[in-house]
Design a protein around this motif. Sequence first.
Motif, PDB file in Angstrom:
ATOM      1  N   PRO A 211       0.951  -1.448   0.109  1.00  0.00           N
ATOM      2  CA  PRO A 211      -0.039  -0.023   0.054  1.00  0.00           C
ATOM      3  C   PRO A 211       0.751   1.224   0.050  1.00  0.00           C
ATOM      4  CG  PRO A 211      -0.067  -1.040   2.018  1.00  0.00           C
ATOM      5  CD  PRO A 211       0.657  -1.892   1.157  1.00  0.00           C
ATOM      6  N   ARG A 212       0.475   2.373  -0.652  1.00  0.00           N
ATOM      7  CA  ARG A 212       0.996   3.392  -0.900  1.00  0.00           C
ATOM      8  C   ARG A 212       1.058   4.700   0.242  1.00  0.00           C
ATOM      9  NH1 ARG A 212       5.131   3.054  -4.617  1.00  0.00           N
ATOM     10  NH2 ARG A 212       4.317   1.998  -6.428  1.00  0.00           N
ATOM     11  N   VAL A 213       1.092   4.007   1.206  1.00  0.00           N
ATOM     12  CA  VAL A 213       0.839   5.125   2.445  1.00  0.00           C
ATOM     13  C   VAL A 213       1.813   6.243   2.479  1.00  0.00           C
ATOM     14  CG1 VAL A 213       0.752   5.142   4.852  1.00  0.00           C
ATOM     15  CG2 VAL A 213      -0.062   3.057   3.930  1.00  0.00           C
ATOM     16  N   ALA A 214       3.036   6.052   2.524  1.00  0.00           N
ATOM     17  CA  ALA A 214       4.005   7.159   2.382  1.00  0.00           C
ATOM     18  C   ALA A 214       3.734   8.137   1.325  1.00  0.00           C
ATOM     19  CB  ALA A 214       5.231   6.605   2.300  1.00  0.00           C
ATOM     20  N   ALA A 215       3.230   7.576  -0.066  1.00  0.00           N
ATOM     21  CA  ALA A 215       2.973   8.424  -1.230  1.00  0.00           C
ATOM     22  C   ALA A 215       1.715   9.374  -0.724  1.00  0.00           C
ATOM     23  CB  ALA A 215       3.081   7.535  -2.399  1.00  0.00           C
ATOM     24  N   GLY A 216       0.606   8.555  -0.190  1.00  0.00           N
ATOM     25  CA  GLY A 216      -0.513   9.330   0.138  1.00  0.00           C
ATOM     26  C   GLY A 216      -0.341  10.534   1.058  1.00  0.00           C
ATOM     27  N   ARG A 217       0.269  10.329   1.972  1.00  0.00           N
ATOM     28  CA  ARG A 217       0.630  11.318   2.900  1.00  0.00           C
ATOM     29  C   ARG A 217       1.596  12.612   2.284  1.00  0.00           C
ATOM     30  NH1 ARG A 217       2.677   9.282   8.491  1.00  0.00           N
ATOM     31  NH2 ARG A 217       2.052  11.613   9.040  1.00  0.00           N
ATOM     32  N   ILE A 218       2.421  12.129   1.551  1.00  0.00           N
ATOM     33  CA  ILE A 218       3.326  13.238   0.606  1.00  0.00           C
ATOM     34  C   ILE A 218       2.509  14.041  -0.287  1.00  0.00           C
ATOM     35  CG2 ILE A 218       4.928  13.519  -1.046  1.00  0.00           C
ATOM     36  CD1 ILE A 218       6.498  11.070   0.226  1.00  0.00           C
ATOM     37  N   LEU A 219       1.645  13.433  -1.019  1.00  0.00           N
ATOM     38  CA  LEU A 219       0.663  14.022  -2.021  1.00  0.00           C
ATOM     39  C   LEU A 219      -0.311  14.790  -1.373  1.00  0.00           C
ATOM     40  CD1 LEU A 219       0.131  11.035  -4.421  1.00  0.00           C
ATOM     41  CD2 LEU A 219       0.996  13.120  -4.999  1.00  0.00           C
ATOM     42  N   ALA A 220      -0.896  14.518  -0.120  1.00  0.00           N
ATOM     43  CA  ALA A 220      -1.800  15.247   0.588  1.00  0.00           C
ATOM     44  C   ALA A 220      -1.330  16.410   1.018  1.00  0.00           C
ATOM     45  CB  ALA A 220      -2.288  14.453   1.593  1.00  0.00           C
ATOM     46  N   SER A 221      -0.075  16.354   1.757  1.00  0.00           N
ATOM     47  CA  SER A 221       0.879  17.484   2.281  1.00  0.00           C
ATOM     48  C   SER A 221       1.183  18.575   1.132  1.00  0.00           C
ATOM     49  CB  SER A 221       1.626  17.115   3.344  1.00  0.00           C
ATOM     50  OG  SER A 221       2.431  16.273   2.757  1.00  0.00           O
ATOM     51  N   SER A 222       1.305  18.206   0.053  1.00  0.00           N
ATOM     52  CA  SER A 222       1.864  18.904  -1.162  1.00  0.00           C
ATOM     53  C   SER A 222       0.765  20.165  -1.109  1.00  0.00           C
ATOM     54  CB  SER A 222       2.094  18.091  -2.493  1.00  0.00           C
ATOM     55  OG  SER A 222       1.022  17.704  -3.086  1.00  0.00           O
ATOM     56  N   GLY A 223      -0.465  19.754  -0.962  1.00  0.00           N
ATOM     57  CA  GLY A 223      -1.419  20.798  -1.306  1.00  0.00           C
ATOM     58  C   GLY A 223      -1.608  20.905  -3.058  1.00  0.00           C
ATOM     59  N   ALA A 224      -1.237  20.035  -3.728  1.00  0.00           N
ATOM     60  CA  ALA A 224      -1.362  20.150  -5.147  1.00  0.00           C
ATOM     61  C   ALA A 224      -2.539  19.320  -5.654  1.00  0.00           C
ATOM     62  CB  ALA A 224       0.023  19.774  -5.781  1.00  0.00           C
ATOM     63  N   VAL A 225      -2.820  18.106  -4.777  1.00  0.00           N
ATOM     64  CA  VAL A 225      -3.655  16.948  -5.454  1.00  0.00           C
ATOM     65  C   VAL A 225      -5.136  17.492  -4.967  1.00  0.00           C
ATOM     66  CG1 VAL A 225      -4.246  14.728  -4.783  1.00  0.00           C
ATOM     67  CG2 VAL A 225      -1.996  15.354  -4.681  1.00  0.00           C
ATOM     68  N   THR A 226      -5.863  17.532  -6.016  1.00  0.00           N
ATOM     69  CA  THR A 226      -7.468  17.906  -5.915  1.00  0.00           C
ATOM     70  C   THR A 226      -8.334  16.416  -5.761  1.00  0.00           C
ATOM     71  OG1 THR A 226      -7.501  17.678  -8.387  1.00  0.00           O
ATOM     72  CG2 THR A 226      -7.036  19.745  -7.349  1.00  0.00           C
ATOM     73  N   ALA A 227      -7.967  15.464  -6.100  1.00  0.00           N
ATOM     74  CA  ALA A 227      -8.685  14.149  -5.956  1.00  0.00           C
ATOM     75  C   ALA A 227      -7.752  12.999  -6.060  1.00  0.00           C
ATOM     76  CB  ALA A 227      -9.692  14.268  -6.863  1.00  0.00           C
ATOM     77  N   MET A 228      -8.106  12.143  -5.060  1.00  0.00           N
ATOM     78  CA  MET A 228      -7.246  10.821  -4.955  1.00  0.00           C
ATOM     79  C   MET A 228      -8.268   9.771  -4.589  1.00  0.00           C
ATOM     80  SD  MET A 228      -3.289  10.279  -3.392  1.00  0.00           S
ATOM     81  CE  MET A 228      -3.932  11.072  -1.720  1.00  0.00           C
ATOM     82  N   LEU A 229      -7.845   8.353  -5.310  1.00  0.00           N
ATOM     83  CA  LEU A 229      -8.164   7.171  -4.552  1.00  0.00           C
ATOM     84  C   LEU A 229      -7.259   6.102  -5.079  1.00  0.00           C
ATOM     85  CD1 LEU A 229     -11.697   6.124  -6.536  1.00  0.00           C
ATOM     86  CD2 LEU A 229      -9.309   6.937  -7.501  1.00  0.00           C
ATOM     87  N   ASP A 230      -7.654   4.874  -4.391  1.00  0.00           N
ATOM     88  CA  ASP A 230      -6.787   3.799  -4.747  1.00  0.00           C
ATOM     89  C   ASP A 230      -7.302   2.934  -5.708  1.00  0.00           C
ATOM     90  OD1 ASP A 230      -8.478   2.431  -3.068  1.00  0.00           O
ATOM     91  OD2 ASP A 230      -6.906   1.070  -2.292  1.00  0.00           O
ATOM     92  N   VAL A 231      -6.411   2.326  -6.491  1.00  0.00           N
ATOM     93  CA  VAL A 231      -7.016   1.639  -7.713  1.00  0.00           C
ATOM     94  C   VAL A 231      -7.116   0.054  -6.905  1.00  0.00           C
ATOM     95  CG1 VAL A 231      -6.294   0.891  -9.998  1.00  0.00           C
ATOM     96  CG2 VAL A 231      -5.773   3.044  -9.179  1.00  0.00           C
TER      97      VAL A 231
END
Lengths: 354, 354
Positions: free
Chosen positions: A207-227
């Motif tokens: 699972p992409r836990v680290a990537a998810g947190r990095i993306l969320a804290s970047s403030g650049a992601v408008t929508a996300m889900l797991d495939v």
Amino acid sequence: MESDAVPQDLGEFELIARLTSGLGGRRDVAVGVGDDAAVLDWAPGGQLVVTCDALVEDRHFLRAHATAEQIGRRALAVNLSDIAAMGAEPLFALVSLILPQALEVPWLERLYVGLRDEARAFSVAIVGGNIASTPGPLVVDITLIGRVPAGGAVLRSGGRPGDRLWVTGTLGAAAAGLLSLTAPSMPTGVSQIALEHVRMAYVDPRPRVAAGRILASSGAVTAMLDVSDGLASDLGHLCDASRVGAIVQAAALPVDEATVEVAEALGRDPVALALHGGDDYELLFALQPDRLSSALDALRQAGVTAMPIGWLAEPETGLMLEAPDGSRRPLPAVGWDHLRPGRADDASARSTQY
Amino acid sequence: MESDAVPQDLGEFELIARLTSGLGGRRDVAVGVGDDAAVLDWAPGGQLVVTCDALVEDRHFLRAHATAEQIGRRALAVNLSDIAAMGAEPLFALVSLILPQALEVPWLERLYVGLRDEARAFSVAIVGGNIASTPGPLVVDITLIGRVPAGGAVLRSGGRPGDRLWVTGTLGAAAAGLLSLTAPSMPTGVSQIALEHVRMAYVDPRPRVAAGRILASSGAVTAMLDVSDGLASDLGHLCDASRVGAIVQAAALPVDEATVEVAEALGRDPVALALHGGDDYELLFALQPDRLSSALDALRQAGVTAMPIGWLAEPETGLMLEAPDGSRRPLPAVGWDHLRPGRADDASARSTQY
């Protein structure tokens, strides 16, 4: 007759919509049914993120093809993936086991070793659970509780036309692995290393836990889900929630060589596996075009690979697949099983978080 | 051979102990495995209280003997009872459904109506869940999240010798109800009103959420749990956790007239049902002897009935049942099923929270 409809006739997402429409009832529910996880107000500065997902034997795992430890890890991993998709930090797990009478204790202990290993790897504490027995198949049902800074969860619903679509890792390997495990016979000439790679992708997803947190804290992601159900199906959910369309470039889909090798040996189109295969547990996310670099630099520094696969469009566009020659055709927002004749709207193949 | 041991041979509590020994791993886990619910540090001033409990068709409910709505309510009620036993306020529920293929959607919708009703009655929001299908029986697996003021949870482990043992409501009615539902034939001469009373006690238990919070906030309760496996079995858990013994006065056990009537018609001892029957979902709690009135006055004002049934003793005393003539005999800390010949250590009859 609708009054005789069984869940299979109705389809899983319509069933969920029917059962849960109008749920709510507390003002501290920031996000309820409909995303990868619920988001709950709790205390100033932080929100709870909670999700649950069950693995049912022979539906979501095959005891013949995975070790007990792998099944334990996978049961937690699929929940970690939902927490990752919110950009949250996983914290606490509850493990509910529904046990067939004949299950042997040492096997169960090894399943729990896998659970513990996965929990430790992600700093998650298993804080409780439940044991019941059943004449049916083994069920491992896990609830995972995580945390985000208040307002920090990334939902499915924030995507806008023009946002760039990205995906972590590669797609289709798990589907190739499952196909190879369940094929009546494997064609000769496939390398053992390719087979092992795709099978591990299915059996033991990371699972992409680290990537998810990095993306969320970047403030650049408008929508996300797991495939989890397949790129096309999950992108459909993102587009529905964001009320947008999307264009996916077939040539941009990240498919690794092992997946191509195994898929072709099995007479399957690797791109179809990437689009509709499912079980990838990668993150699909939309980036604001003027803030791409902040998110991508952070991912790169963390060693996470991600690839652009298209962009969000006006809702009238719908969901389109663009061929290398620039031609476009509608992309059905369905998973692999839904493409198989006679199994349309099969609610049985995967479990669905709501 | 231990290596061939199946869960039934091992016994549910030993199985849980084996699987979960040494779990932990986070400093914010105030109470992990081993109580009615886990208690988790979250933010200053409040702690999370989380529990999960699954109902399996034909093990924990009988579709022939309960409406879909009642089964839905019961699935949430048994979890509310665990939250009540911690003295916590229930807030959020996740509902995981494992569905047999042939289950009809209207039946499922009615189950969900029951879930919603019960949630509304206790101001709980259903915030998510999961749907999967199975070739086995229906499973309704619920995770419930509640809250207590920091340090305010009542555990099983705080009881001391000399504390008075009390129980809310009455005992044995649910067991009488289940026996009457599953009896090959019901003896004539039992009043319909008595039958309906005991059957409703089994089918539609009312969790003691208000009583649990009142007791916790009184500061007089040293240990508490809910009576789900049977008074003797659950008192055994309290005594184990608190490292004390206990004396229960048989004549003090609160058994209502309907239970006596049905039990006797079935040739059962009502006191045995009260001690070992289970499914009561009442609260068993220990009170500091010099602070009885603060707790009992508050319960009385809230209209909750409770009865003294004995007291905690030194650990050497063990678990004793005192007859009206003052004689004492050991009280086996087991539930109803465990008393039946050939079914010792049957892990199948109930689900066990850990």
